[in-house]
Design an enzyme around this catalytic site. Structure first.
Site, PDB file in Angstrom:
ATOM      1  N   PHE A 144     -42.400  31.337 -26.236  1.00 39.29           N
ATOM      2  CA  PHE A 144     -41.312  30.964 -25.885  1.00 39.29           C
ATOM      3  C   PHE A 144     -40.703  30.529 -24.188  1.00 39.29           C
ATOM      4  O   PHE A 144     -40.013  31.242 -23.659  1.00 39.29           O
ATOM      5  CB  PHE A 144     -39.609  30.812 -26.431  1.00 39.29           C
ATOM      6  CG  PHE A 144     -39.232  28.967 -26.457  1.00 39.29           C
ATOM      7  CD1 PHE A 144     -39.432  28.254 -26.546  1.00 39.29           C
ATOM      8  CD2 PHE A 144     -37.991  29.351 -25.367  1.00 39.29           C
ATOM      9  CE1 PHE A 144     -38.764  27.331 -27.030  1.00 39.29           C
ATOM     10  CE2 PHE A 144     -37.687  28.321 -24.916  1.00 39.29           C
ATOM     11  CZ  PHE A 144     -37.748  27.400 -25.690  1.00 39.29           C
ATOM     12  N   ASP A 229     -42.685  35.119 -16.943  1.00 38.10           N
ATOM     13  CA  ASP A 229     -41.446  33.701 -17.229  1.00 38.10           C
ATOM     14  C   ASP A 229     -40.203  35.083 -17.092  1.00 38.10           C
ATOM     15  O   ASP A 229     -40.211  35.764 -18.106  1.00 38.10           O
ATOM     16  CB  ASP A 229     -42.384  33.601 -18.283  1.00 38.10           C
ATOM     17  CG  ASP A 229     -40.814  32.239 -18.456  1.00 38.10           C
ATOM     18  OD1 ASP A 229     -39.797  32.501 -18.484  1.00 38.10           O
ATOM     19  OD2 ASP A 229     -41.002  31.723 -19.999  1.00 38.10           O
ATOM     20  N   LYS A 258     -32.362  29.399 -15.543  1.00 32.38           N
ATOM     21  CA  LYS A 258     -31.536  29.482 -16.265  1.00 32.38           C
ATOM     22  C   LYS A 258     -30.288  30.589 -15.390  1.00 32.38           C
ATOM     23  O   LYS A 258     -29.538  29.615 -14.253  1.00 32.38           O
ATOM     24  CB  LYS A 258     -31.452  30.695 -17.544  1.00 32.38           C
ATOM     25  CG  LYS A 258     -31.788  30.026 -18.666  1.00 32.38           C
ATOM     26  CD  LYS A 258     -32.089  30.858 -19.838  1.00 32.38           C
ATOM     27  CE  LYS A 258     -33.683  29.462 -21.236  1.00 32.38           C
ATOM     28  NZ  LYS A 258     -33.079  28.873 -21.384  1.00 32.38           N
TER      29      LYS A 258
END
Length: 405
Positions: A144, A229, A258
């Protein structure tokens, strides 16, 4: 599960005027502080999701709010048409935190991943010498990385991918954790391997020991960029600043987001060497809001907090406790598996005890907020600032829901 008339009215209004691209739990949050949120009815909930790691430092963290407020009084946006006085320090401090040289700031995680893809392709053509239009990137199944058209092109999640074609070519998908398959997939036209050091949406999946080291070896041997990531796994969540550190690995490129914005503003970045990010020339890539003064001010405070090591230590210590407690549920049969690292866990609920959604709703009724994924799994990722007492209270609610109290 019960919801009041006021909550139902808020939800009905949202449903009437917003696209139904999410299926949130039926709670309407009005205020939040630390690890706790309060809804429009005045009911308090322990946040055990932390905005998928965007709220690593908790809701309303005073240092971050003060940094944002001070910058709001000065200047919030210039666009990259002009310099501003927070930009240079942000880039320098973030590069230093990552042990790298150069930063390319964006806003959202998906933007950062897109930026990393473009970086790898341009590096492949300009530096590695791959023929134009032939660059390929190896990715992992069950990944994801976001929801843009290009990113869902290499997703294996049918819900994320269906009806969004035609898809962007140039990606080779191999099983996560399978080093032999990855090695075989790398060709002379491969410019990068893009991986999550821990797969979050897949259920907090930690790769086999040695996998990341193996990926690092393969990419070095074959002159391929290793792009990590760390949007969810980075910035303290796993008990280290970066999840790659658990195997002593430094990738060529970090993709961050984030928690970099402290749960206050969206901030993301690609961080790498001057050689890699030096492939860009003015006009080839950018963002109006990327690296804006407000974002830089908040992110600088995040970086300062991480440099103390306090949050990494808390995630490691409380994470050990979390996994010990969850392991007891595995032993008693209510849970079939627990995965994760640091203050981050994927919990597979045993058949007969409920789906992940049902368990999440029951926990909500008991004042704990988590989120399900892939049918039978719930994710636990509280703010790193949570107290041990609050964490234990949240785990007690999970035991009660599963009949293990």
């Amino acid at each position: 599960m019960s919801t009041s008339e006021t909550t139902r009215a808020y939800i009905a209004s949202a449903d009437a005027h917003s696209a139904h691209n999410y299926h949130p739990l039926p709670v309407v949050v009005a205020t939040a502080d630390g690890a706790w949120m309060t809804d429009v009815e005045g009911r308090r909930y322990l946040d055990m999701l932390a905005g998928y790691s965007a709220l690593n430092f908790g809701h309303g963290n005073r240092r971050l709010i003060d940094a944002a407020r001070a910058q709001l009084e000065r200047v919030t946006l210039t666009s990259r048409a002009f310099h501003h006085d927070r930009f240079a320090e942000f880039c320098a401090r973030l590069a230093e935190l990552c042990g790298m040289e150069t930063v390319l700031p964006m806003n959202t995680g998906a933007e950062a991943v897109e930026t990393a893809v473009k970086t790898a392709r341009k590096w492949g053509y300009r530096v590695k010498g791959v023929p134009d239009g032939r660059a390929r990137i190896v990715v992992a199944g069950d990944n994801f990385h976001g929801r843009t058209t290009t990113i869902v092109s290499f997703s294996t999640d049918a819900e994320a991918r269906a009806d969004f074609g035609p898809y962007t070519p140039g990606f080779d998908v191999v099983p996560y954790g399978d080093l032999a398959a990855l090695r075989e997939a790398v060709t002379e036209e491969t410019v990068a391997v893009l991986l999550e050091p821990v797969q979050g949406e897949a259920g907090v999946v930690v790769p086999p020991e040695g996998y990341l080291r193996g990926v690092r070896e393969v990419t070095r041997e074959r002159n391929v960029l290793f792009i990590a990531d760390e949007i969810q796994s980075g910035l303290g969540r796993t008990g280290r600043t970066f999840a790659c550190e658990h195997e002593g690995v430094v990738p060529d490129v970090y993709v961050l987001g984030k928690a970099l914005g402290g749960g206050v503003v969206p901030v993301s970045a690609v961080v790498s060497s001057a050689e890699v990010l030096g492939v860009f020339r003015p006009g080839e890539h950018g963002s109006t809001f990327g690296g804006n003064p407000l974002a830089c001010a908040v992110a600088l405070e995040v970086i300062a907090m991480l440099r103390s090591g306090e949050y990494q230590r808390r995630a490691a210590e409380l994470g050990d406790h979390l996994h010990r407690e969850l392991g007891l549920l595995t032993g008693s049969g209510q849970v079939t598996a627990v995965r994760g690292r640091g203050l981050w866990a994927g919990v597979d609920i045993a058949p007969g005890y409920g789906t992940g959604r049902e368990i999440s709703e029951k926990l909500m009724d008991r004042g704990v907020l988590v989120k399900d994924t892939h049918g039978t799994t719930i994710r636990i990722a509280p703010p790193l600032a949570i107290s041990k007492e609050d964490l234990d209270w949240g785990l007690a609610q999970l035991r009660a829901v599963l009949g293990a109290a």
